[in-house]
Design a protein around this motif. Structure first.
Motif, PDB file in Angstrom:
ATOM      1  N   THR A 147      40.217  48.638  42.473  1.00 37.33           N
ATOM      2  CA  THR A 147      40.252  47.326  41.822  1.00 37.33           C
ATOM      3  C   THR A 147      38.984  46.542  42.147  1.00 37.33           C
ATOM      4  O   THR A 147      38.337  46.781  43.172  1.00 37.33           O
ATOM      5  N   PHE A 148      38.645  45.637  41.249  1.00 41.59           N
ATOM      6  CA  PHE A 148      37.586  44.676  41.558  1.00 41.59           C
ATOM      7  C   PHE A 148      37.998  43.301  41.066  1.00 41.59           C
ATOM      8  O   PHE A 148      38.814  43.160  40.158  1.00 41.59           O
ATOM      9  N   GLU A 149      37.433  42.295  41.725  1.00 45.53           N
ATOM     10  CA  GLU A 149      37.684  40.912  41.336  1.00 45.53           C
ATOM     11  C   GLU A 149      36.354  40.255  41.013  1.00 45.53           C
ATOM     12  O   GLU A 149      35.359  40.455  41.721  1.00 45.53           O
ATOM     13  N   PHE A 150      36.352  39.509  39.943  1.00 46.89           N
ATOM     14  CA  PHE A 150      35.125  38.843  39.521  1.00 46.89           C
ATOM     15  C   PHE A 150      35.393  37.354  39.408  1.00 46.89           C
ATOM     16  O   PHE A 150      36.296  36.930  38.688  1.00 46.89           O
ATOM     17  N   LEU A 151      34.625  36.582  40.149  1.00 40.91           N
ATOM     18  CA  LEU A 151      34.732  35.123  40.133  1.00 40.91           C
ATOM     19  C   LEU A 151      33.510  34.560  39.435  1.00 40.91           C
ATOM     20  O   LEU A 151      32.372  34.773  39.879  1.00 40.91           O
ATOM     21  N   TYR A 152      33.741  33.902  38.304  1.00 42.43           N
ATOM     22  CA  TYR A 152      32.616  33.321  37.568  1.00 42.43           C
ATOM     23  C   TYR A 152      31.972  32.217  38.380  1.00 42.43           C
ATOM     24  O   TYR A 152      32.647  31.488  39.086  1.00 42.43           O
ATOM     25  N   PRO A 153      30.614  32.108  38.337  1.00 36.43           N
ATOM     26  CA  PRO A 153      29.719  32.764  37.369  1.00 36.43           C
ATOM     27  C   PRO A 153      29.168  34.111  37.789  1.00 36.43           C
ATOM     28  O   PRO A 153      28.541  34.782  36.973  1.00 36.43           O
ATOM     29  N   GLY A 176      44.045  28.577  37.844  1.00 39.10           N
ATOM     30  CA  GLY A 176      43.093  28.105  36.845  1.00 39.10           C
ATOM     31  C   GLY A 176      41.978  27.231  37.369  1.00 39.10           C
ATOM     32  O   GLY A 176      41.122  26.775  36.606  1.00 39.10           O
ATOM     33  N   VAL A 177      41.959  26.989  38.696  1.00 43.44           N
ATOM     34  CA  VAL A 177      40.898  26.143  39.258  1.00 43.44           C
ATOM     35  C   VAL A 177      39.551  26.829  39.111  1.00 43.44           C
ATOM     36  O   VAL A 177      38.551  26.233  38.719  1.00 43.44           O
ATOM     37  N   ASP A 178      39.509  28.106  39.452  1.00 49.32           N
ATOM     38  CA  ASP A 178      38.320  28.926  39.252  1.00 49.32           C
ATOM     39  C   ASP A 178      38.708  30.101  38.363  1.00 49.32           C
ATOM     40  O   ASP A 178      39.820  30.616  38.480  1.00 49.32           O
ATOM     41  N   GLU A 179      37.824  30.516  37.500  1.00 47.91           N
ATOM     42  CA  GLU A 179      38.142  31.626  36.617  1.00 47.91           C
ATOM     43  C   GLU A 179      37.940  32.941  37.354  1.00 47.91           C
ATOM     44  O   GLU A 179      36.817  33.404  37.538  1.00 47.91           O
ATOM     45  N   THR A 180      39.044  33.545  37.780  1.00 47.36           N
ATOM     46  CA  THR A 180      39.009  34.797  38.523  1.00 47.36           C
ATOM     47  C   THR A 180      39.641  35.903  37.694  1.00 47.36           C
ATOM     48  O   THR A 180      40.695  35.717  37.090  1.00 47.36           O
ATOM     49  N   PHE A 207      29.439  41.068  46.311  1.00 47.94           N
ATOM     50  CA  PHE A 207      28.110  40.932  45.733  1.00 47.94           C
ATOM     51  C   PHE A 207      28.025  39.592  45.025  1.00 47.94           C
ATOM     52  O   PHE A 207      29.024  39.091  44.495  1.00 47.94           O
ATOM     53  N   SER A 208      26.842  39.025  45.011  1.00 48.19           N
ATOM     54  CA  SER A 208      26.641  37.749  44.321  1.00 48.19           C
ATOM     55  C   SER A 208      25.564  37.893  43.256  1.00 48.19           C
ATOM     56  O   SER A 208      24.789  38.861  43.259  1.00 48.19           O
ATOM     57  N   SER A 209      25.552  36.955  42.342  1.00 48.27           N
ATOM     58  CA  SER A 209      24.564  36.916  41.260  1.00 48.27           C
ATOM     59  C   SER A 209      24.591  38.188  40.417  1.00 48.27           C
ATOM     60  O   SER A 209      23.543  38.767  40.080  1.00 48.27           O
ATOM     61  N   VAL A 210      25.791  38.654  40.081  1.00 50.20           N
ATOM     62  CA  VAL A 210      25.943  39.825  39.227  1.00 50.20           C
ATOM     63  C   VAL A 210      26.778  39.456  38.010  1.00 50.20           C
ATOM     64  O   VAL A 210      27.462  38.438  37.991  1.00 50.20           O
ATOM     65  N   THR A 211      26.715  40.301  36.981  1.00 52.19           N
ATOM     66  CA  THR A 211      27.522  40.098  35.785  1.00 52.19           C
ATOM     67  C   THR A 211      28.851  40.841  35.929  1.00 52.19           C
ATOM     68  O   THR A 211      29.028  41.655  36.843  1.00 52.19           O
TER      69      THR A 211
END
Length: 239
Positions: A199-205, A227-231, A177-181
């Motif tokens: 499990t779930f993974e969240f990639l900011y933003p 640390g390249v992307d905050e996952t 999913f995209s554009s979610v918190t």
């Protein structure tokens, strides 16, 4: 017999009974829980089990002792609120100020999940490591408040997750999913019906990926983003 005699005896006995009560309840605290200074005048709702009113700190601790999942309690001397937690609160810097608050940790809560640490030897619960200054489950294992360990679950909790930063499992997403918190991502995982989301993974933003596996299922696919992307990799607790 003169009623004044009974009043006199009552006045003599009440202080003695109070002393015995205080001695008994203080012994319970010393045997079953210890005072912690890191959360004096602090409060944190992280993994809160319940909150009730009790007229004394000793009674609050006794209430916690009756609950096998309760590792620690916060007690406010003014409001009389007794707040139980399934973990040990080890990071006061994320807490908010609350005057007149005391903190008690049960004996099994020493070096427990959530407690502060410097190295892995500071964490005594099975299958734990020191991560970001706190004792947490090692990747792939879930926290079980009922058995007081980190393990592979038979059943999963419907609320709590433990998170690892800058890591993810490659190629095993069930949905994206995209554009979610972050909270949206957690809710999406908990409400899946076609499969059990573990499990779930969240990639900011705002990118969310859901899985039905853990790192133990695919250890060779366990990847660091360095640390390249905050996952954030989040795994459900055991029920």
């Amino acid at each position: 017999m003169d009623i004044s005699f009974f009043r006199c005896m009552l006045n003599l006995l009440l202080p003695l009974l109070w002393i015995l009560f205080r001695s008994y309840t203080c012994e319970i605290i010393s045997d079953k829980a210890s005072v912690r200074q890191n959360f004096v005048n602090k409060n944190d709702t992280y993994r809160r089990l319940w909150s009730v009113e009790k007229f004394a700190a000793t009674i609050c601790v006794m209430e916690c002792v009756r609950d096998t999942e309760c590792a620690s309690v916060l007690y406010n001397k003014v409001t009389k609120v007794c707040q139980a937690h399934s973990v040990t609160l080890g990071n006061p810097f994320v807490a908010f100020d609350e005057p007149d608050t005391q903190y008690f940790v049960r004996s099994f809560g020493e070096h427990y999940i959530g407690d502060s640490c410097v190295t892995a030897t500071d964490c005594w619960t099975i299958n734990t490591e020191c991560r970001q200054g706190l004792c947490q489950c090692i990747p792939g294992y879930s926290f079980s408040p009922k058995t007081q360990e980190c393990k592979v679950c038979d059943q999963y909790d419907d609320k709590n997750f433990m998170t690892i930063t800058d890591h993810y499992i490659t190629g095993e997403n069930m949905e994206m999913f995209s554009s979610v918190t972050l909270e949206d991502c957690k809710r999406l995982c908990l409400t899946r019906t076609a499969y059990l989301c573990v499990t779930f993974e969240f990639l900011y933003p705002g990118t969310c990926a859901l899985q039905k596996v853990t790192v133990l299922d695919f250890p060779h696919k366990w990847t660091t983003s360095a640390g390249v992307d905050e996952t954030l990799y989040s795994q459900r607790d055991c029920a």
